[in-house]
Scaffold this active site. Structure first.
Site, PDB file in Angstrom:
ATOM      1  N   GLU A  43       0.866  -1.162  -0.165  1.00 48.82           N
ATOM      2  CA  GLU A  43      -0.071  -0.022   0.058  1.00 48.82           C
ATOM      3  C   GLU A  43       0.899   1.192   0.009  1.00 48.82           C
ATOM      4  O   GLU A  43       1.781   1.463   0.997  1.00 48.82           O
ATOM      5  CB  GLU A  43      -0.952  -0.094   1.082  1.00 48.82           C
ATOM      6  CG  GLU A  43      -1.632   1.231   1.264  1.00 48.82           C
ATOM      7  CD  GLU A  43      -2.601   1.400   2.721  1.00 48.82           C
ATOM      8  OE1 GLU A  43      -2.757   0.392   3.343  1.00 48.82           O
ATOM      9  OE2 GLU A  43      -2.649   2.563   3.146  1.00 48.82           O
ATOM     10  N   ARG A  47       0.485  10.639   0.707  1.00 46.73           N
ATOM     11  CA  ARG A  47       0.963  11.152   1.712  1.00 46.73           C
ATOM     12  C   ARG A  47       2.057  12.155   1.330  1.00 46.73           C
ATOM     13  O   ARG A  47       2.712  12.956   2.138  1.00 46.73           O
ATOM     14  CB  ARG A  47       1.117  10.494   3.305  1.00 46.73           C
ATOM     15  CG  ARG A  47       0.211   9.878   3.846  1.00 46.73           C
ATOM     16  CD  ARG A  47       0.589   9.144   5.134  1.00 46.73           C
ATOM     17  NE  ARG A  47      -0.459   8.238   5.399  1.00 46.73           N
ATOM     18  CZ  ARG A  47      -0.351   7.509   6.543  1.00 46.73           C
ATOM     19  NH1 ARG A  47       0.915   7.438   7.014  1.00 46.73           N
ATOM     20  NH2 ARG A  47      -1.268   6.322   6.382  1.00 46.73           N
ATOM     21  N   THR A  71      -4.574   6.193   2.224  1.00 45.65           N
ATOM     22  CA  THR A  71      -4.750   7.450   2.714  1.00 45.65           C
ATOM     23  C   THR A  71      -5.802   8.378   1.485  1.00 45.65           C
ATOM     24  O   THR A  71      -5.197   9.493   1.323  1.00 45.65           O
ATOM     25  CB  THR A  71      -3.336   8.236   3.084  1.00 45.65           C
ATOM     26  OG1 THR A  71      -2.488   7.283   3.695  1.00 45.65           O
ATOM     27  CG2 THR A  71      -3.447   9.252   3.725  1.00 45.65           C
ATOM     28  N   LYS A 131     -10.791  -1.531   6.992  1.00 47.60           N
ATOM     29  CA  LYS A 131      -9.335  -1.293   7.781  1.00 47.60           C
ATOM     30  C   LYS A 131      -9.833  -0.739   9.264  1.00 47.60           C
ATOM     31  O   LYS A 131     -10.794  -0.007   9.186  1.00 47.60           O
ATOM     32  CB  LYS A 131      -8.705  -0.224   6.971  1.00 47.60           C
ATOM     33  CG  LYS A 131      -7.541   0.350   7.630  1.00 47.60           C
ATOM     34  CD  LYS A 131      -6.800   1.415   6.821  1.00 47.60           C
ATOM     35  CE  LYS A 131      -5.960   2.454   7.507  1.00 47.60           C
ATOM     36  NZ  LYS A 131      -4.524   2.382   6.871  1.00 47.60           N
TER      37      LYS A 131
HETATM   38  C1  3PG Z   1      -1.902   3.334   8.085  1.00 46.68           C
HETATM   39  O1  3PG Z   1      -2.056   4.411   7.506  1.00 46.68           O
HETATM   40  O2  3PG Z   1      -2.219   2.302   7.967  1.00 46.68           O
HETATM   41  C2  3PG Z   1      -1.038   3.778   9.374  1.00 46.68           C
HETATM   42  O3  3PG Z   1      -0.223   4.738   9.081  1.00 46.68           O
HETATM   43  C3  3PG Z   1      -0.039   2.784   9.702  1.00 46.68           C
HETATM   44  O4  3PG Z   1       0.122   2.926  11.071  1.00 46.68           O
HETATM   45  P1  3PG Z   1       1.497   2.347  11.784  1.00 46.68           P
HETATM   46  O5  3PG Z   1       2.377   3.664  11.196  1.00 46.68           O
HETATM   47  O6  3PG Z   1       1.402   2.708  13.163  1.00 46.68           O
HETATM   48  O7  3PG Z   1       2.072   1.021  11.226  1.00 46.68           O
END
Ligand code: 3PG
Length: 217
Positions: A43, A47, A71, A131
């Protein structure tokens, strides 16, 4: 009465690296390291300014990777993600507008939820893979256990605080089909192009996660 539209689903992966990428060339090297370590569903988060270009580069140059875009928080980003070659889409939350934009792409979509009510709204939209985010802040394993009898048709991809130390606890739950996170690609390792370290982390996660369980593939 019309039944909710059943969306295409994302099956197979047990661990999905969540990537924050700035450079398409590094993105390709990083994706190759993850694939070499056994993680092929990736994924790329929207960002950074170059995220779409990074996803495009991986889709074009790493044929063994299944690249998605995450995102996604604005409706116009869904068509952009599809056009960049994304094979699945992810959002940290869900609105009616995002649900419509996701359905219009025809791609598997994981909308983010954090509560039972949000999971029910996603279910009403026809989404069956969600999710759970941010997983650790919202109750982690006990929260997912609590949701199982309420919405048994739904399967979750928890992200947010998942690491090598706790991924097996999540994957042991029958309503968890995969876990995701950024722990596989530490920012300093990416910056310093330590691809062998990333391959090692991917290999470790693959070994911990094991193969897809029968009936979940
Ligand atoms: C996401 O967008 O899935 C998260 O930012 C992942 O979270 P993590 O940085 O705690 O793994």
């Amino acid at each position: 009465m019309t039944l909710p539209l059943l969306e295409p689903t994302l099956s197979g992966p047990r661990v999905v690296p969540v990537l924050v990428l700035d450079d398409p060339e590094d993105a390709v090297s990083l994706a190759k390291a993850l694939v070499a370590g056994g993680l092929t569903t990736l994924e790329v988060t929207l960002r950074t300014p170059k995220a779409l270009a990074c996803a495009e580069a991986i889709a074009a140059k790493v044929p063994d990777a299944l690249v998605g875009l995450g995102t996604l928080v604005r409706p116009e980003q869904f068509a952009q993600a599809r056009d960049a070659g994304a094979r699945f889409l992810v959002s940290p939350g869900l609105t009616d507008t995002l649900a419509q934009a996701a359905k219009a792409t025809g791609l598997p979509y994981l909308p983010g939820i954090a509560t039972v009510s949000e999971a029910l709204i996603a279910w009403e939209h026809g989404f069956r893979e969600l999710k759970f985010f941010p997983a650790m802040l919202n109750g982690g394993v006990p929260a997912l256990k609590g949701m199982a009898p309420l919405i048994p048709e739904v399967r979750f991809c928890p992200t947010g605080g998942i690491k090598a130390e706790n991924l097996r606890d999540f994957l042991a739950l029958p309503n968890v089909f995969t876990v995701g996170g950024t722990w596989l690609t530490p920012a300093d390792a990416v910056k310093e192009r330590r691809w062998a370290d990333i391959e090692r982390l991917a290999r470790e996660a693959s070994a911990l996660a094991g193969s897809p369980l029968a009936g979940q593939a």
